[in-house]
Design an enzyme around this catalytic site. Sequence first.
Site, PDB file in Angstrom:
ATOM      1  CG  ASP A   1      -2.117   0.934   0.960  1.00 23.98           C
ATOM      2  OD1 ASP A   1      -2.829   0.732  -0.043  1.00 23.98           O
ATOM      3  OD2 ASP A   1      -2.308   1.896   1.734  1.00 23.98           O
TER       4      ASP A   1
ATOM      5  CE  LYS B   1       8.470   4.642  -9.460  1.00 26.62           C
ATOM      6  NZ  LYS B   1       7.084   4.310  -9.770  1.00 26.62           N
TER       7      LYS B   1
END
Length: 196
Positions: free
Chosen positions: A66, A163
Site C-alpha cells: 500500500d 526509478k
Amino acid sequence: MYFVSSNDNKFREIMELLSSYSPVSLSLKYKKMKLREIQSNSLEEVAKMKAYEAYELTRDKVIVEDDGLFIESLNDFPGVYSSFVFDTLGNKGILDLLKDKKNRKASFKSVIALHDGKKVLTFTGKITGQISEVIFESGWGYDPIFIPENTDIPFGQMDLNLKNKYSHRRIALQEFLIWYNNNNNNNNNNNPNREK
Ligand code: ITT
C-alpha cells in the site's frame, strides 16, 4: 509466494528489483486482484488488512503493498486516500490544489505487508521530493508529477532501473528481502553457512 495487486506497474518494478538482487532466490507469482482498502489513517493498517485478505484468497505466503503520497502544504493529503484521489482528481487536480503554494515538498511511502501463513509483518520505505509545476508526459500514477530528492528528473521520465534507485518501493522491498534472507537461510543456495 504471491504478490497480490491490481497494479501491473508495481509488479514490474518489483520483478526488476528482484532480478538485480541476485543473492535472493525468491520466486514471486503475480495474482492480479483489487483488494479491499479499509478506512484508516495508517498505511500500515491498510496494508495489513490487504495481506489478510490476500492470504484468504491464495492460502499461500503472500505480499501486498500500500502506497501513499503525502504533500506537506496540503497537510499530508492525499496520504491514505492516494488511490481514491488519483482516480477522482488525478494529477491535474493535485496541481490545481497547489497552484498558489510555494512549498511543493512531498513524500512517497510504501508499505509492503507479508502474510507468511502465521503472522503479518510490514516493511516500510519512505522518500522525499517535490511536486512538479507541470505534468510530465510519461509514467503511471503520480510519477508524472513527483520529482525525488537529489535529482531533477521526475519519476515519470525515469526508466525502471533509475526509478528503482530512488524509489520508496525499492526501500520497502529491500527491507523485506533482508528479512526474507534471514528467515529462509535453509532454502537459500547462497547462504554461506549452508553445508555443501
Ligand atoms: P493495489 O491493487 O496494489 O492496491 P493501487 O494502484 O490501488 O494498487 P495503492 O493504493 O497502493 O495502489 O496506491 C495509491 C496510489 O498511489 C495509486 O493511485 C497508485 O497509482 C499510486 N502509486 C503508488 N505507487 C506509485 C509509484 O511508485 N509511482 C506513482 N504512483 C504510485
